[in-house]
Scaffold this motif. Structure first.
Motif: not given
Length: 158
Positions: A137, A18, A20, A141, A13
């Motif tokens: 999420i 991202l 997370p 994405d 991720l």
């Protein structure tokens, strides 16, 4: 808390840009209903990760917790045959065990189909590599990081 499969998912991720927010649940969330109840969201916001075979190869279907995958419908739509994946194939293809399969963090890319109805939600929740973990999420994405194909997963949602 830490677990090797979860660490791999988090790293994947992060590689995708991202940050997370993995949530560790008190109990295992091996069904969409249990996961939704544990985090206080609608079951339709749970992105179930289900591994099947498609013409003999592993395929990951990320489906809304409110839907069941109609393998005959999806097979016809994609032009192939769906089958059941063994727990051994799930582990081999994803590096994770049934109940905690994440959309990413696999040893090699796995072809992915994403339930189009997940787009109805600002945020969806997916497993993070362990049955006691989930992460939020956005739909966009999710599509981006998996390279998945968006499709209805049953004839009722087509």
């Amino acid at each position: 808390m830490s677990h090797p499969a979860v660490d791999t998912v988090v790293a994947s991720l992060r590689e995708a840009g991202l940050e997370p927010e993995v949530v560790w649940l008190d109990g295992a969330a091996t069904t969409a209903a249990l996961a939704a109840e544990a985090i206080g969201v609608d079951v339709a916001q749970i992105a179930n990760s289900l591994v099947f075979t498609f013409d003999g190869e592993p395929i990951l279907v990320l489906t809304s917790g409110a839907h069941r995958v109609d393998t005959a419908f999806l097979g016809e739509r994609l032009g192939g045959t769906f089958g059941r994946a063994t727990k051994e194939l799930v582990k081999e293809a994803t590096g994770q065990v049934i109940g905690g399969v994440a959309p990413v963090g696999h040893p090699a890319p796995v072809r992915t189909i994403i339930d189009a109805s997940l787009a109805d939600h600002d945020v969806v929740w997916a497993a993070a590599g362990h049955a006691k973990t989930v992460f939020p999420i956005t739909f966009d994405d999710l599509v981006r990081i998996t390279g998945g194909t968006v499709s209805p997963v049953d004839g009722d949602s087509a």
